[in-house]
Design a protein around this motif. Sequence first.
Motif, PDB file in Angstrom:
ATOM      1  N   UNK A  97      45.228 -62.173 -67.234  1.00 20.64           N
ATOM      2  CA  UNK A  97      46.416 -61.657 -67.917  1.00 20.64           C
ATOM      3  C   UNK A  97      46.175 -61.607 -69.422  1.00 20.64           C
ATOM      4  N   UNK A  98      46.622 -60.522 -70.045  1.00 23.23           N
ATOM      5  CA  UNK A  98      46.573 -60.389 -71.504  1.00 23.23           C
ATOM      6  C   UNK A  98      47.973 -60.640 -72.042  1.00 23.23           C
ATOM      7  N   UNK A  99      48.127 -61.715 -72.824  1.00 23.86           N
ATOM      8  CA  UNK A  99      49.442 -62.147 -73.291  1.00 23.86           C
ATOM      9  C   UNK A  99      49.573 -61.844 -74.784  1.00 23.86           C
ATOM     10  N   UNK A 100      50.533 -61.000 -75.127  1.00 21.99           N
ATOM     11  CA  UNK A 100      50.725 -60.565 -76.513  1.00 21.99           C
ATOM     12  C   UNK A 100      52.109 -60.985 -76.984  1.00 21.99           C
ATOM     13  N   UNK A 101      52.152 -61.637 -78.146  1.00 22.00           N
ATOM     14  CA  UNK A 101      53.424 -61.965 -78.792  1.00 22.00           C
ATOM     15  C   UNK A 101      53.673 -60.924 -79.874  1.00 22.00           C
ATOM     16  N   UNK A 102      54.793 -60.243 -79.778  1.00 17.42           N
ATOM     17  CA  UNK A 102      55.186 -59.248 -80.776  1.00 17.42           C
ATOM     18  C   UNK A 102      56.361 -59.816 -81.566  1.00 17.42           C
ATOM     19  N   UNK A 103      56.126 -60.134 -82.832  1.00 17.44           N
ATOM     20  CA  UNK A 103      57.158 -60.737 -83.674  1.00 17.44           C
ATOM     21  C   UNK A 103      57.672 -59.647 -84.609  1.00 17.44           C
ATOM     22  N   UNK A 104      58.806 -59.073 -84.257  1.00 18.40           N
ATOM     23  CA  UNK A 104      59.342 -57.907 -84.962  1.00 18.40           C
ATOM     24  C   UNK A 104      60.859 -57.923 -84.857  1.00 18.40           C
ATOM     25  N   UNK A 105      61.537 -57.905 -85.996  1.00 18.46           N
ATOM     26  CA  UNK A 105      62.994 -58.014 -85.987  1.00 18.46           C
ATOM     27  C   UNK A 105      63.703 -56.676 -85.772  1.00 18.46           C
ATOM     28  N   UNK A 106      63.051 -55.561 -86.080  1.00 23.86           N
ATOM     29  CA  UNK A 106      63.681 -54.242 -85.963  1.00 23.86           C
ATOM     30  C   UNK A 106      63.401 -53.661 -84.579  1.00 23.86           C
TER      31      UNK A 106
END
Length: 271
Positions: free
Chosen positions: A1-10
């Motif tokens: 599994x490729x686990x990506x955290x996307x930290x984006x408020x908009x």
Amino acid sequence: MLRIALVEDTLSEAQYAIHAINRFCEQENIHERFGELAIERFEYAQKFLDASRSQDFDLIIMDIDMPYGQDSINGMNAAAQFREQSDSHADIPILFTTKVSQLAAQGYQVNAIGYVVKPYDYATFAMFMKRAIANIDFNLRGITLTVATRDGVSFVPSSDIIFIQVRDHLIDVHLRDGQLLTTWGKLRTFCEQLKDSYFVQCNRDSLVNMRYVAGFNDSELFIRLPQDAFYKTTDEVQEKNASENDIMSFKVSRRKKSEVYDALFAVKSRR
């Protein structure tokens, strides 16, 4: 599994990023290499930090310009705190996104792989994603060694090893937290075990982890040591405290020179 955290408020920019990630993964056959893709979006940096204490991520895509609202922390500060949370976070690739390119220069302080300026085009994003995937491949190629010492047996991830040296017919395994494991055997046994994990033998007595190589000249490699650790090598008579001088040199033998530098360039070009 490729686990990506996307930290984006908009929300709209998060949706654009998710679309770009999915497009890249489809074009580059990422599913065949890593299996399922899991993207988790965090609206606030602090929520990401809280989650990262119990969840593992392979890649962080972080908006620098996070609002100073609910948690009073922006993306750059969050990245610094993420690095400090755990030794295992030191090598996780971080890609910054920003509307202000001047802010991105600070990214090198937290060892970011780069930044894209909003609004970014897909080609630019894909270029950095390829760099990120190379970093993830780099991290996954580690193995765990079984090191028997006088005090017992230790299971050591190869990513924790900075260098291995022969000393008085013994083998010293130096770890990035400053710990020294002394065992017995032959250096070539470790060379064989670590041949696919980005280690290179630079002379008769020394095997180094190329991820810690900070530079080189015609006859030496320079290893950057973690701070506040204590090391002693057969190349140098005196012991070194890394907080005083965090660079250590290793001689490169003439016979090994071409092999060492070819391997080093191959590894660093992936980063």
